[in-house]
Write an enzyme that holds these catalytic residues in place. Structure first.
Site, mmCIF file in Angstrom:
data_model
loop_
_atom_site.group_PDB
_atom_site.id
_atom_site.type_symbol
_atom_site.label_atom_id
_atom_site.label_comp_id
_atom_site.label_asym_id
_atom_site.label_seq_id
_atom_site.Cartn_x
_atom_site.Cartn_y
_atom_site.Cartn_z
ATOM 1 N N LYS A 54 0.846 -1.208 0.000
ATOM 2 C CA LYS A 54 0.000 0.000 0.000
ATOM 3 C C LYS A 54 0.878 1.253 0.000
ATOM 4 O O LYS A 54 0.638 2.207 -0.744
ATOM 5 C CB LYS A 54 -0.924 0.015 1.226
ATOM 6 C CG LYS A 54 -2.125 -0.903 1.062
ATOM 7 C CD LYS A 54 -2.885 -1.122 2.366
ATOM 8 C CE LYS A 54 -3.963 -2.182 2.160
ATOM 9 N NZ LYS A 54 -4.583 -2.655 3.396
ATOM 10 N N GLN A 98 -4.900 -1.263 9.608
ATOM 11 C CA GLN A 98 -4.828 -2.602 9.021
ATOM 12 C C GLN A 98 -5.465 -3.631 9.960
ATOM 13 O O GLN A 98 -5.107 -3.724 11.133
ATOM 14 C CB GLN A 98 -3.348 -2.958 8.752
ATOM 15 C CG GLN A 98 -3.150 -4.270 8.040
ATOM 16 C CD GLN A 98 -3.701 -4.285 6.612
ATOM 17 O OE1 GLN A 98 -3.505 -3.342 5.851
ATOM 18 N NE2 GLN A 98 -4.409 -5.342 6.260
ATOM 19 N N ASP A 121 -11.325 3.056 4.152
ATOM 20 C CA ASP A 121 -11.738 1.649 4.072
ATOM 21 C C ASP A 121 -13.272 1.535 4.048
ATOM 22 O O ASP A 121 -13.813 0.479 3.725
ATOM 23 C CB ASP A 121 -11.206 0.878 5.291
ATOM 24 C CG ASP A 121 -10.095 -0.088 4.921
ATOM 25 O OD1 ASP A 121 -9.939 -0.400 3.722
ATOM 26 O OD2 ASP A 121 -9.389 -0.547 5.844
#
Ligand code: NAD
Length: 305
Positions: A54, A98, A121
């Site tokens: 990422k 994460q 997200d």
């Protein structure tokens, strides 16, 4: 029939190219550089790989990447304090924590501490509610990537029968909401669904997000249907031989049995090289969108739901 292979790798490269163009324009015209902060708690090997890739791709499209690595035993208060600082930081437009988090941390509490406008997200409860009511939101990256591929392949999805296998908050449920938003007739199937093969056989669009290797065989697929395979499963591949330590080599497979499904479907995403690359591309797209919204600028077209 032999299905058209939907090349997620190539499509993701195109999306990243569009993101890079928007980033360049934001810099040139507004002096803005979108910034993505990624928070990793602990040393889960898979998470480390995701975070590294990422960060690399964020930099490649010209955005700022901020990585925060915390010890596995980090106290919840410390993590929440970091999120508070990132929420207030005007150079940070997207925040991603994460998952999974170590067991002592409350995932819902942590995710809901992120400013919803920076929640790239799309897991914050506000974004879930906005998506569910058809309002502008941050859309979870994997379902957004699936939707982009479906729209690219079909144009309009209106009136199509879609079956989503899997009801997770991360993939299945938001995928179903997005398909509903595009006027599909949507069925969500899951582990308790009766006669799953019959349910799947009705579908013009099948999205499989289960996490069971090659669970969906070709004879569940309606001829000509589009199959989007979200699953990422590692299975033993004795045909590839053994590793130095004598263990059998492995390979990645999806939730659909590729060869038999591809023989019946009209189009199918492969694993690897299908949905996976689109997920990170959509994370970058969401960060640009968040930057534009935060600064009252028009959003990039085609990069949001
Ligand atoms: P999850 O474990 O949270 O959810 C799995 C769902 O499958 C559940 O809702 C369950 O009801 C359903 N299910 C389980 N067994 C079933 C059965 N026998 N029949 C029908 N339904 C069944 O998983 P998830 O987070 O949604 O991920 C699903 C898969 O997608 C995994 O393989 C994961 O690795 C993969 N994934 C890929 C990406 C990507 O970027 N490509 C992103 C997220 C998840």
């Amino acid at each position: 029939m032999t299905a058209k292979i939907i090349d997620g790798k190539a499509f993701a490269a195109t999306v990243r190219g569009e993101v890079a163009e928007h980033v360049a324009r934001l810099k040139e015209e507004h002096g803005l550089t979108p910034g993505l902060a990624v928070v990793l708690v602990g040393e889960d090997p898979a998470s480390q790989v995701y975070v590294r890739s990422k960060g690399k791709m964020t930099a490649e499209v010209g955005m700022n990447s901020y990585e925060h690595r915390l010890d596995a035993d980090t106290a919840e208060a410390e993590l929440l304090a970091l999120i508070k600082r990132l929420n207030a930081d005007r150079d940070v437009h997207g925040i991603l924590v994460q998952l999974p988090l170590p067991k002592h941390l409350d995932e819902d509490l942590v995710i809901n501490a992120i400013d919803p406008e920076k929640d790239v997200d799309g897991f914050h409860i506000s974004n879930v509610g906005l998506l569910g009511t058809g309002q502008k939101s941050m859309v979870p990256c994997t379902p957004l990537g699936c939707l982009m591929m479906l729209r690219d392949h079909h144009g309009s999805l209106s009136g199509m029968d879609a079956v989503v296998i899997g009801r997770s908050n991360i993939v299945g449920k938001p995928m179903a909401q997005l398909l509903l938003g595009d006027s599909c007739t949507v069925t969500i199937a899951h582990s308790r669904t009766k006669d799953l093969p019959q349910v799947v056989r009705r579908a013009d669009i099948v999205v499989a997000a289960v996490g069971r290797p090659e669970m969906v065989p070709g004879d569940w697929i309606k001829p000509g249907a589009t199959v989007i395979d979200v699953g990422i499963n590692r299975i033993g591949a004795p045909e590839k031989g053994t590793n130095e330590d004598g263990s059998v080599k492995t390979r990645l497979v999806g939730d659909c049995h590729f060869e038999s499904c591809a023989a019946v479907a009209g189009a199918i995403t492969p694993v690897p090289g299908g949905v996976g690359p689109m997920t990170i591309a959509c994370l970058l797209a969401n960060t640009v969108t968040a930057c534009c919204r935060a600064n009252g600028l028009p959003e990039p077209e085609g990069l949001t739901a």
